[in-house]
Design an enzyme around this catalytic site. Structure first.
Site, PDB file in Angstrom:
ATOM      1  CE  LYS A  10      -0.644  -2.314   0.361  1.00 20.26           C
ATOM      2  NZ  LYS A  10       0.483  -1.843   1.068  1.00 20.26           N
TER       3      LYS A  10
ATOM      4  CD  GLU B  68      -3.750  12.673  -3.805  1.00 18.34           C
ATOM      5  OE1 GLU B  68      -2.737  13.027  -4.634  1.00 18.34           O
ATOM      6  OE2 GLU B  68      -4.059  12.527  -2.691  1.00 18.34           O
TER       7      GLU B  68
ATOM      8  CB  CYS C 228       0.819  14.096  -2.811  1.00 14.97           C
ATOM      9  SG  CYS C 228      -0.903  14.344  -2.094  1.00 14.97           S
TER      10      CYS C 228
ATOM     11  CD  GLU D  17       5.570  13.217  -5.333  1.00 18.33           C
ATOM     12  OE1 GLU D  17       5.609  12.297  -5.701  1.00 18.33           O
ATOM     13  OE2 GLU D  17       4.623  13.829  -4.744  1.00 18.33           O
TER      14      GLU D  17
HETATM   15  P1  NDP Z   1       3.869   3.578  -3.655  1.00 16.38           P
HETATM   16  O1  NDP Z   1       3.071   4.426  -4.833  1.00 16.38           O
HETATM   17  O2  NDP Z   1       4.662   2.386  -3.956  1.00 16.38           O
HETATM   18  O3  NDP Z   1       2.957   3.219  -2.430  1.00 16.38           O
HETATM   19  C1  NDP Z   1       1.726   3.477  -2.254  1.00 16.38           C
HETATM   20  C2  NDP Z   1       0.919   2.311  -1.605  1.00 16.38           C
HETATM   21  O4  NDP Z   1       0.766   1.417  -2.692  1.00 16.38           O
HETATM   22  C3  NDP Z   1       1.584   1.596  -0.489  1.00 16.38           C
HETATM   23  O5  NDP Z   1       0.311   1.098   0.306  1.00 16.38           O
HETATM   24  C4  NDP Z   1       2.100   0.378  -1.540  1.00 16.38           C
HETATM   25  O6  NDP Z   1       2.474  -0.839  -0.559  1.00 16.38           O
HETATM   26  C5  NDP Z   1       1.195   0.024  -2.586  1.00 16.38           C
HETATM   27  N1  NDP Z   1       1.918  -0.286  -3.674  1.00 16.38           N
HETATM   28  C6  NDP Z   1       2.942  -0.557  -3.907  1.00 16.38           C
HETATM   29  N2  NDP Z   1       3.221  -1.209  -5.174  1.00 16.38           N
HETATM   30  C7  NDP Z   1       1.805  -1.753  -5.647  1.00 16.38           C
HETATM   31  C8  NDP Z   1       1.072  -2.201  -6.717  1.00 16.38           C
HETATM   32  N3  NDP Z   1       2.007  -2.538  -7.889  1.00 16.38           N
HETATM   33  N4  NDP Z   1      -0.140  -2.258  -6.736  1.00 16.38           N
HETATM   34  C9  NDP Z   1      -0.950  -1.819  -5.685  1.00 16.38           C
HETATM   35  N5  NDP Z   1      -0.416  -1.279  -4.622  1.00 16.38           N
HETATM   36  C10 NDP Z   1       1.012  -0.985  -4.719  1.00 16.38           C
HETATM   37  O7  NDP Z   1       4.710   4.575  -3.178  1.00 16.38           O
HETATM   38  P2  NDP Z   1       6.111   4.328  -2.127  1.00 16.38           P
HETATM   39  O8  NDP Z   1       5.708   4.310  -0.608  1.00 16.38           O
HETATM   40  O9  NDP Z   1       7.095   3.283  -2.822  1.00 16.38           O
HETATM   41  O10 NDP Z   1       6.819   5.700  -2.415  1.00 16.38           O
HETATM   42  C11 NDP Z   1       7.640   5.880  -3.445  1.00 16.38           C
HETATM   43  C12 NDP Z   1       7.463   7.330  -4.006  1.00 16.38           C
HETATM   44  O11 NDP Z   1       6.189   7.738  -4.252  1.00 16.38           O
HETATM   45  C13 NDP Z   1       7.707   8.541  -2.925  1.00 16.38           C
HETATM   46  O12 NDP Z   1       9.250   8.693  -2.914  1.00 16.38           O
HETATM   47  C14 NDP Z   1       6.948   9.576  -3.397  1.00 16.38           C
HETATM   48  O13 NDP Z   1       7.556  10.488  -4.244  1.00 16.38           O
HETATM   49  C15 NDP Z   1       5.675   8.933  -3.946  1.00 16.38           C
HETATM   50  N6  NDP Z   1       4.625   9.002  -3.107  1.00 16.38           N
HETATM   51  C16 NDP Z   1       3.571   9.893  -3.532  1.00 16.38           C
HETATM   52  C17 NDP Z   1       2.444   9.841  -2.686  1.00 16.38           C
HETATM   53  C18 NDP Z   1       1.557  10.925  -2.747  1.00 16.38           C
HETATM   54  O14 NDP Z   1       0.561  10.812  -2.176  1.00 16.38           O
HETATM   55  N7  NDP Z   1       1.311  11.360  -3.833  1.00 16.38           N
HETATM   56  C19 NDP Z   1       2.352   9.123  -1.326  1.00 16.38           C
HETATM   57  C20 NDP Z   1       3.538   8.249  -1.394  1.00 16.38           C
HETATM   58  C21 NDP Z   1       4.379   8.066  -2.079  1.00 16.38           C
HETATM   59  P3  NDP Z   1       3.805  -0.672   0.203  1.00 16.38           P
HETATM   60  O15 NDP Z   1       3.951   0.746   1.037  1.00 16.38           O
HETATM   61  O16 NDP Z   1       3.684  -1.824   1.099  1.00 16.38           O
HETATM   62  O17 NDP Z   1       4.875  -0.700  -0.758  1.00 16.38           O
END
Ligand code: NDP
Length: 510
Positions: free
Chosen positions: A216, A290, A324, A421
């Protein structure tokens, strides 16, 4: 700061469209009237053919979502809609998991490991052959500069498939016992910051170990995962071995909760990681997370300043800080703090922000409006809490999502910008006097993903590495990745490793 588009120089002069702002002390004044300004060098968009609409990739075929729902993916640098993409619902998750299960039981699980390896090699080679297309598409959908997609994301993604192809027929020598078995069907959820690379990190080890996958991608960056699905077709991968479900958080949640999934792998925010952990608790599903980070990049007074400044820039401004493991907290020894920050500011004045497809661009667009809002809010909190905010002079493009490289000095450990973060191009500078103080401050975070150390002394690197609580520690470098090297954190940064021999463990029942 030199802006690639609609730029305004430090002296406030508007430059020609597409030309950079002229920094103070510009080379033109020192080189006998020669104009050293960069001409725009855009990579051609024509290497990518965008379809108006994309379906889900289930059982080797592209098909619309059962409910017919679609969402738009946009170019964050221009806000231009790129395509409509199918939004998978519960019925689609069901179909994809069933396809993955059937492929696991009938084809991929029983297949001789050396045969599996051939498919992975093929995927790696096709990725290389189509690398330019992938690089342009990733820059369009994500907003990151083409020089990063071209030189980092795409080659590393191919390298992950090559590396894991090599493991496929050698798993019994990987240290997990004489006959490690695959786990089954893997549900894999990835974020938007490295869309293709994260897909490769997830798929390659899972496939090498004999599992099948339902992937996904993030809602804002689905296109390269769908192109990778086409590559799987081109490589002749048996139907159902890899399935790609585009959609938002609900799609991810449905995949995590599906009883047909044996293993969940997630990269993303700590908050969603915790939700996922609650969902899988007691189900017997395997889980790796992660998550986020707030890494310290520690610079000692004996570090070579020029090299350290490059490492600081790479640590926090690479990929707009959407990383990250970004070195978002600079811990610099007090005696050299002013010199390091002065040199850092000079260096930031030479970075070019603008069109992600321009090969000169260093800083691209922020991936989405919500992410821009989050960065803006946290930066405002830094000022409100008393830290000093600085950015090089630059005018941001009028459309799209942009945030200038930003440095906060006078940051206290209690400030939100030192604790949360930000996931953007924002650096918080703190100082220390002794190595012990550096360790205490570096470890003062709920995260534990990465850290950097800059010093001339090897013994000090080892001393620090033993005390820093982080999964990955870089010494006199930053943001280096290799498929053979395990990556991952602990505490609020998650658990499990990706890459290397350790990364295989998540996909094997030893
Ligand atoms: P999310 O954790 O929401 O998204 C990561 C993935 O999980 C996306 O594919 C998202 O889908 C999906 N997702 C969202 N909600 C759920 C759920 N309840 N169950 C399963 N999968 C889910 O990150 P965001 O994109 O919302 O970013 C928010 C914050 O997270 C950022 O500002 C940043 O601080 C942090 N972040 C950290 C990352 C890292 O690598 N450590 C990477 C990305 C974000 P969808 O995108 O369609 O919502």
């Amino acid at each position: 700061m030199q802006a690639g588009k609609d730029a305004q120089g430090a002296d406030g002069n508007q430059t020609a469209p597409g030309g950079p702002a002229r920094p103070s002390g510009a080379l033109a004044e020192t080189a006998g009237g020669i104009d050293w300004e960069y001409a725009p060098a855009p990579e051609s968009r024509d290497v990518v053919t965008l379809a108006p609409e994309y379906g889900l990739f289930i059982n080797g075929e592209f098909a619309p979502a059962a409910g017919g729902a679609l969402f738009a993916t946009v170019n964050p640098a221009t806000e231009e809609p790129l395509a409509q993409v199918a939004e998978a619902g519960a019925e689609d998750v069901d179909r994809a998991v069933a396809a993955a299960r059937a492929a696991y039981e009938r084809v991929w699980g029983p297949m001789a490991p050396a045969e599996r390896a051939k498919y992975l090699y093929r995927i790696a080679r096709v990725l290389q052959e189509r690398s330019r297309e992938f690089a342009v598409l990733e820059s369009l959908d994500n907003g990151k500069p083409i020089k990063e997609t071209r030189d980092v994301d795409v080659p590393l993604a191919a390298a992950h498939f090559f590396y894991h192809a090599g493991w496929a027929d050698k798993l019994e020598y990987a240290g997990f016992g004489p006959s490690p078995r695959p786990v089954g069907v893997a549900g894999q959820i990835i974020p938007w910051n490295f869309p293709l690379l994260m897909a490769a990190w997830k798929l390659a080890p899972a496939l090498a170990a004999g599992n099948t996958c339902v992937l996904k991608p993030a809602e804002t960056t689905p296109l390269t995962a769908l192109l990778l699905a086409q590559v799987c077709q081109e490589a002749g991968l048996p139907p159902g071995v890899v399935n790609v479900l585009t959609g938002a958080g609900e799609t991810g949640a449905a995949l995590v909760a599906h009883p047909g999934v044996d293993k969940v792998a997630f990269t993303g925010s700590t908050e969603v990681g915790k939700q996922i952990q609650r969902t899988v608790a007691g189900t017997g599903k395997r889980l790796t997370l992660e998550l986020g980070g707030k890494a310290a990049n520690v610079v000692f007074d004996d570090a070579p300043v020029e090299a350290a400044v490059e490492g600081i820039v790479n640590g926090i401004f690479f990929n707009q800080g959407h990383v990250c493991c970004a070195g978002s907290r600079l811990l610099v020894q007090e005696s050299v703090a002013d010199a390091v920050v002065d040199r850092l500011r000079e260096r930031l004045g030479t970075l070019r922000l603008g069109d992600p497809l321009d090969k000169n661009t260093d800083i691209g667009a922020i991936n989405s409006r919500p992410q821009l809002d989050k960065i803006s809010e946290l930066a405002a909190s830094g000022e409100a809490e008393g830290a000093e905010r600085w950015s090089p002079p630059c005018q941001l493009p009028g459309r799209g999502y942009w945030f200038p490289p930003t440095v906060f000095t006078g940051v206290a450990q209690s400030h939100r910008i030192a604790r949360e973060e930000i996931f953007g191009p924002v650096l918080s500078v703190l100082t220390f006097r002794t190595p012990q103080e550096a360790v205490t401050k570096a470890n003062n975070t709920p995260y534990g993903l990465s850290a950097g150390v800059w010093t001339d002394k090897g013994s000090r690197i080892l001393w620090l590495a033993q005390r820093l609580r982080a999964g990955v520690i870089w010494a006199n470098t930053y943001n280096r990745f290799d498929p053979a090297s395990p990556f991952g954190g602990y505490r609020e940064s998650g658990f499990g490793r990706e890459g290397g021999r350790h990364g295989l463990a998540a996909y094997l029942d030893a």
